[in-house]
Design an enzyme around this catalytic site. Sequence first.
Site, PDB file in Angstrom:
ATOM      1  N   HIS A  14       0.856  -1.193   0.000  1.00  0.00           N
ATOM      2  CA  HIS A  14       0.000   0.000   0.000  1.00  0.00           C
ATOM      3  C   HIS A  14       0.886   1.234   0.000  1.00  0.00           C
ATOM      4  O   HIS A  14       1.316   1.717   1.046  1.00  0.00           O
ATOM      5  CB  HIS A  14      -0.916  -0.038   1.236  1.00  0.00           C
ATOM      6  CG  HIS A  14      -1.963   1.029   1.241  1.00  0.00           C
ATOM      7  ND1 HIS A  14      -3.156   0.906   1.929  1.00  0.00           N
ATOM      8  CD2 HIS A  14      -2.016   2.261   0.655  1.00  0.00           C
ATOM      9  CE1 HIS A  14      -3.882   1.996   1.763  1.00  0.00           C
ATOM     10  NE2 HIS A  14      -3.197   2.851   1.000  1.00  0.00           N
ATOM     11  N   HIS A  16       1.331   4.850  -2.471  1.00  0.00           N
ATOM     12  CA  HIS A  16       0.991   5.691  -3.625  1.00  0.00           C
ATOM     13  C   HIS A  16       2.274   6.376  -4.065  1.00  0.00           C
ATOM     14  O   HIS A  16       2.863   7.127  -3.279  1.00  0.00           O
ATOM     15  CB  HIS A  16      -0.055   6.736  -3.235  1.00  0.00           C
ATOM     16  CG  HIS A  16      -1.309   6.145  -2.669  1.00  0.00           C
ATOM     17  ND1 HIS A  16      -2.452   5.958  -3.427  1.00  0.00           N
ATOM     18  CD2 HIS A  16      -1.606   5.672  -1.429  1.00  0.00           C
ATOM     19  CE1 HIS A  16      -3.392   5.409  -2.659  1.00  0.00           C
ATOM     20  NE2 HIS A  16      -2.899   5.234  -1.445  1.00  0.00           N
ATOM     21  N   HIS A 194      -9.495   0.802  -1.515  1.00  0.00           N
ATOM     22  CA  HIS A 194      -9.491   1.462  -0.214  1.00  0.00           C
ATOM     23  C   HIS A 194     -10.925   1.369   0.342  1.00  0.00           C
ATOM     24  O   HIS A 194     -11.882   1.709  -0.358  1.00  0.00           O
ATOM     25  CB  HIS A 194      -9.137   2.938  -0.354  1.00  0.00           C
ATOM     26  CG  HIS A 194      -7.679   3.212  -0.582  1.00  0.00           C
ATOM     27  ND1 HIS A 194      -6.963   2.648  -1.582  1.00  0.00           N
ATOM     28  CD2 HIS A 194      -6.810   4.021   0.099  1.00  0.00           C
ATOM     29  CE1 HIS A 194      -5.705   3.085  -1.526  1.00  0.00           C
ATOM     30  NE2 HIS A 194      -5.586   3.922  -0.515  1.00  0.00           N
ATOM     31  N   GLU A 197     -11.478   3.248   5.719  1.00  0.00           N
ATOM     32  CA  GLU A 197     -10.442   4.157   6.247  1.00  0.00           C
ATOM     33  C   GLU A 197     -11.189   5.226   7.053  1.00  0.00           C
ATOM     34  O   GLU A 197     -11.112   5.280   8.272  1.00  0.00           O
ATOM     35  CB  GLU A 197      -9.632   4.763   5.103  1.00  0.00           C
ATOM     36  CG  GLU A 197      -8.548   5.749   5.543  1.00  0.00           C
ATOM     37  CD  GLU A 197      -7.832   6.433   4.370  1.00  0.00           C
ATOM     38  OE1 GLU A 197      -8.360   6.395   3.230  1.00  0.00           O
ATOM     39  OE2 GLU A 197      -6.756   7.024   4.603  1.00  0.00           O
ATOM     40  N   ASP A 275       1.696   3.988   2.792  1.00  0.00           N
ATOM     41  CA  ASP A 275       0.672   4.831   2.156  1.00  0.00           C
ATOM     42  C   ASP A 275       1.284   6.018   1.391  1.00  0.00           C
ATOM     43  O   ASP A 275       1.485   5.920   0.180  1.00  0.00           O
ATOM     44  CB  ASP A 275      -0.341   5.306   3.214  1.00  0.00           C
ATOM     45  CG  ASP A 275      -1.705   5.641   2.641  1.00  0.00           C
ATOM     46  OD1 ASP A 275      -1.921   5.401   1.444  1.00  0.00           O
ATOM     47  OD2 ASP A 275      -2.561   6.142   3.392  1.00  0.00           O
ATOM     48  N   ASP A 276       1.549   7.128   2.080  1.00  0.00           N
ATOM     49  CA  ASP A 276       2.122   8.326   1.440  1.00  0.00           C
ATOM     50  C   ASP A 276       3.267   8.834   2.322  1.00  0.00           C
ATOM     51  O   ASP A 276       3.132   9.846   3.029  1.00  0.00           O
ATOM     52  CB  ASP A 276       1.047   9.412   1.310  1.00  0.00           C
ATOM     53  CG  ASP A 276      -0.145   8.927   0.504  1.00  0.00           C
ATOM     54  OD1 ASP A 276      -0.036   8.850  -0.730  1.00  0.00           O
ATOM     55  OD2 ASP A 276      -1.173   8.583   1.124  1.00  0.00           O
TER      56      ASP A 276
HETATM   57  N1  ADE Z   1      -4.703   8.643  -2.019  1.00  0.00           N
HETATM   58  C1  ADE Z   1      -3.466   8.709  -1.483  1.00  0.00           C
HETATM   59  N2  ADE Z   1      -3.485   8.339  -0.206  1.00  0.00           N
HETATM   60  C2  ADE Z   1      -4.759   7.994   0.092  1.00  0.00           C
HETATM   61  C3  ADE Z   1      -5.425   7.520   1.247  1.00  0.00           C
HETATM   62  N3  ADE Z   1      -4.791   7.305   2.392  1.00  0.00           N
HETATM   63  N4  ADE Z   1      -6.750   7.300   1.178  1.00  0.00           N
HETATM   64  C4  ADE Z   1      -7.424   7.505   0.043  1.00  0.00           C
HETATM   65  N5  ADE Z   1      -6.853   7.956  -1.066  1.00  0.00           N
HETATM   66  C5  ADE Z   1      -5.515   8.187  -1.049  1.00  0.00           C
HETATM   67 ZN    ZN Z   2      -3.787   4.707   0.339  1.00  0.00          ZN
END
Ligand code: ADE
Ligand code: ZN
Length: 336
Positions: A14, A16, A194, A197, A275-276
Amino acid sequence: MTPFFQQLPKAELHLHIEGTLEPDFLLEKAKKHHIPLPFHSIEEIQNAYNFSNLQSFLNIYYQGMAVLKDEDDFSELAWRYFQKAHMQGVLHAEIFFDPQAHIERGISIATVMDGLCRAVERAKKELQLSIFLIPCFLRHLSEDSALDTFSQCLKFKKMITGFGLDSSEVGNPPSKFQKVFTQAKLQGFRITAHAGEEGPPSFIEDALNLLQAERIDHGVRCLEDEKITKRLVRKKIPLTVCPLSNLKLRVVNKLQEHPLRKMLDCGIIASINSDDPAYFGGYIADNFEACSIALNLTKNEAILAARNSFIGSFLDANSKAAYLQKLELYCSKNPG
Ligand code: ADE
Ligand code: ZN
């Protein structure tokens, strides 16, 4: 960083790629393309990364990725991530990207794919990394836009493992994208989405029932519903959990309150992911380390999360077995 977590063999499921845009790279690319930014220093950028929820992050995330314009930008971005992932024990990565966020700005899918694929080839050769690419549909856009993007992606079918669903969850249920995921499934792609969340646990069920998702990204709200939790365990549906992301986006108030440990304890195939990472303060091994401290995760629980990352991947059975063997070998050589 504890060397054990850094070197622990793992898969990242996971991630991006646009979420790996570090402040120095953002400034460099803005200068290259003469793009004005509301920030002038790395410190100003970092100060802006103070999020109240998912949407407040997404606003900054889409603004940031506007500095990615040509093939080299995408290739360099991905190459930087692959080097970091390699340093943090990642052997296999399944990376998300958001084609619509680039197409909308006049960047062709070919520019994105060619740039990413160049970095993928280099990482395979120089770092022995295995990498799968997963374009995601943006759930705040229409299904027609997703269908159009899907048909553009088909030109690159050989380089694409599956499709995902991301962006603003609340108000954009999985049911909105049933047609496009039916088409993706018919074409033999793997499916992940996703769900759970910020959205309710019922979105996890909808992603499984309506989109035929084989894996759920985040899914952290599943424990609110016993029936869904039981289904995830019984059907061995993996969850790609992102603890530092959940903390930064206020899905949990404190990392100590994160449900990861409970998920592992009740038998969910939960993995740890970043994630990011450029926005949330840590790459994958940093997430392992932060959880081990905040949740008192034992070494065995961290190993279980690493094992789950290979089990929950889209690799074939033989490759999974080979990676799991590497993991067990590492653990036997580094006993707790
Ligand atoms: N795009 C990038 N990170 C995300 C996240 N945590 N949830 C939904 N979309 C995303
Ligand atoms: Zn994500």
